[in-house]
Design a protein around this motif. Structure first.
Motif, PDB file in Angstrom:
ATOM      1  N   ASP A 239       0.732  -1.039  -0.197  1.00  0.00           N
ATOM      2  CA  ASP A 239      -0.031   0.188   0.179  1.00  0.00           C
ATOM      3  C   ASP A 239       0.875   1.343  -0.023  1.00  0.00           C
ATOM      4  O   ASP A 239       0.737   2.363  -0.769  1.00  0.00           O
TER       5      ASP A 239
ATOM      6  N   HIS B 110       2.177   1.861  -3.659  1.00  0.00           N
ATOM      7  CA  HIS B 110       1.083   2.500  -4.249  1.00  0.00           C
ATOM      8  C   HIS B 110       0.994   3.986  -4.061  1.00  0.00           C
ATOM      9  O   HIS B 110       0.751   5.021  -5.228  1.00  0.00           O
ATOM     10  N   VAL B 111       1.121   4.439  -2.917  1.00  0.00           N
ATOM     11  CA  VAL B 111       1.212   5.739  -2.616  1.00  0.00           C
ATOM     12  C   VAL B 111       2.512   6.569  -3.171  1.00  0.00           C
ATOM     13  O   VAL B 111       2.495   7.499  -3.897  1.00  0.00           O
TER      14      VAL B 111
ATOM     15  N   SER C 155       2.155   6.679  -7.206  1.00  0.00           N
ATOM     16  CA  SER C 155       1.156   7.908  -7.458  1.00  0.00           C
ATOM     17  C   SER C 155       1.937   9.198  -7.321  1.00  0.00           C
ATOM     18  O   SER C 155       1.568   9.902  -8.169  1.00  0.00           O
TER      19      SER C 155
ATOM     20  N   LYS D 259      -4.924  10.495  -6.516  1.00  0.00           N
ATOM     21  CA  LYS D 259      -4.707   9.073  -6.313  1.00  0.00           C
ATOM     22  C   LYS D 259      -3.827   8.623  -5.142  1.00  0.00           C
ATOM     23  O   LYS D 259      -4.156   7.715  -4.303  1.00  0.00           O
TER      24      LYS D 259
ATOM     25  N   ARG E 177      -5.788   9.141  -1.819  1.00  0.00           N
ATOM     26  CA  ARG E 177      -6.645   8.070  -1.557  1.00  0.00           C
ATOM     27  C   ARG E 177      -5.953   6.789  -1.135  1.00  0.00           C
ATOM     28  O   ARG E 177      -6.323   5.982  -0.139  1.00  0.00           O
ATOM     29  N   ASP E 178      -4.832   6.506  -1.849  1.00  0.00           N
ATOM     30  CA  ASP E 178      -3.900   5.440  -1.558  1.00  0.00           C
ATOM     31  C   ASP E 178      -3.601   5.603   0.022  1.00  0.00           C
ATOM     32  O   ASP E 178      -3.129   4.315   0.411  1.00  0.00           O
TER      33      ASP E 178
ATOM     34  N   ALA F  85      -3.413   3.113   2.911  1.00  0.00           N
ATOM     35  CA  ALA F  85      -2.109   2.645   3.654  1.00  0.00           C
ATOM     36  C   ALA F  85      -1.795   2.933   5.025  1.00  0.00           C
ATOM     37  O   ALA F  85      -1.463   2.025   5.629  1.00  0.00           O
TER      38      ALA F  85
END
Length: 187
Positions: free
Chosen positions: A126, A129-130, A133, A141, A144-145, A149
């Motif tokens: 997670d 992913h941040v 982005s 995004k 949101r991530d 996370a």
């Protein structure tokens, strides 16, 4: 004081956006990569940091084999540019998502022996992913991530704390019950 600070920040921002007026030297590129490394760019901007390291390594190899000077300059400029991007992205992640970064650091300090490996892996995924982005420039995004996370990191921290502090107590109580400790306890 505020004006001085704002003008200094504006100067640094403009200096980072200015095109390279001269060819970057090997030492300059190495310094920029070291600066990015100090900002934890390997964690917070792995794409740009890896490109910078790769371009620097390629330039060093070409320089050692006495390759084309134009290609060496191009690789050094690429390394410097990517190192600057990595440093900027790492700075953005560490300031904009400081709560997530701190929570992740605390999670890592808890130690892996108390962590559930599936939660640890999910939290790292997670977080990546941040970072991805932010590197792509998609801040909505990333926000949101970051919420997802943060929840995963928090869950991993709770499980680690329960394993670290609650489990030894529960095991001691279970051991006392096995030996009928109530018979010997004072009333």
């Amino acid at each position: 004081m505020k004006r001085v600070l704002l003008s200094a920040l504006a100067g640094f921002a403009l200096a980072g956006m200015a095109p390279l007026a001269h060819a970057t030297t090997l030492e300059d590129a190495q310094t920029l990569i070291n600066d990015a490394q100090q900002l934890r760019a390997a964690e917070f901007s792995p794409g740009h940091y890896a490109k910078a390291r790769s371009a620097l390594d390629k330039a060093k190899a070409l320089s050692a084999s006495q390759g084309d000077p134009a290609e060496i300059r191009t690789d050094l400029d690429t390394a410097a540019d990517e190192a600057k991007k990595a440093a900027e992205t790492a700075q953005l992640v560490s300031t904009r998502f400081s709560n997530l970064v701190e929570a992740r650091d605390r999670m890592e300090l808890a130690g892996t022996q108390n962590m559930r490996q599936d939660l640890l892996q999910r939290a790292e995924d997670d977080f990546s992913h941040v970072v991805a982005s932010v590197e792509d420039g998609n801040m909505q995004k990333a926000e949101r991530d970051a919420k997802i996370a943060m929840g995963t990191v928090y869950a991993a921290q709770v499980v680690a704390a329960r394993n670290q502090f609650g489990r030894p107590i529960a095991q001691a109580i279970a051991g006392a019950r096995r030996v009928s400790a109530r018979k010997y306890a004072p009333k």
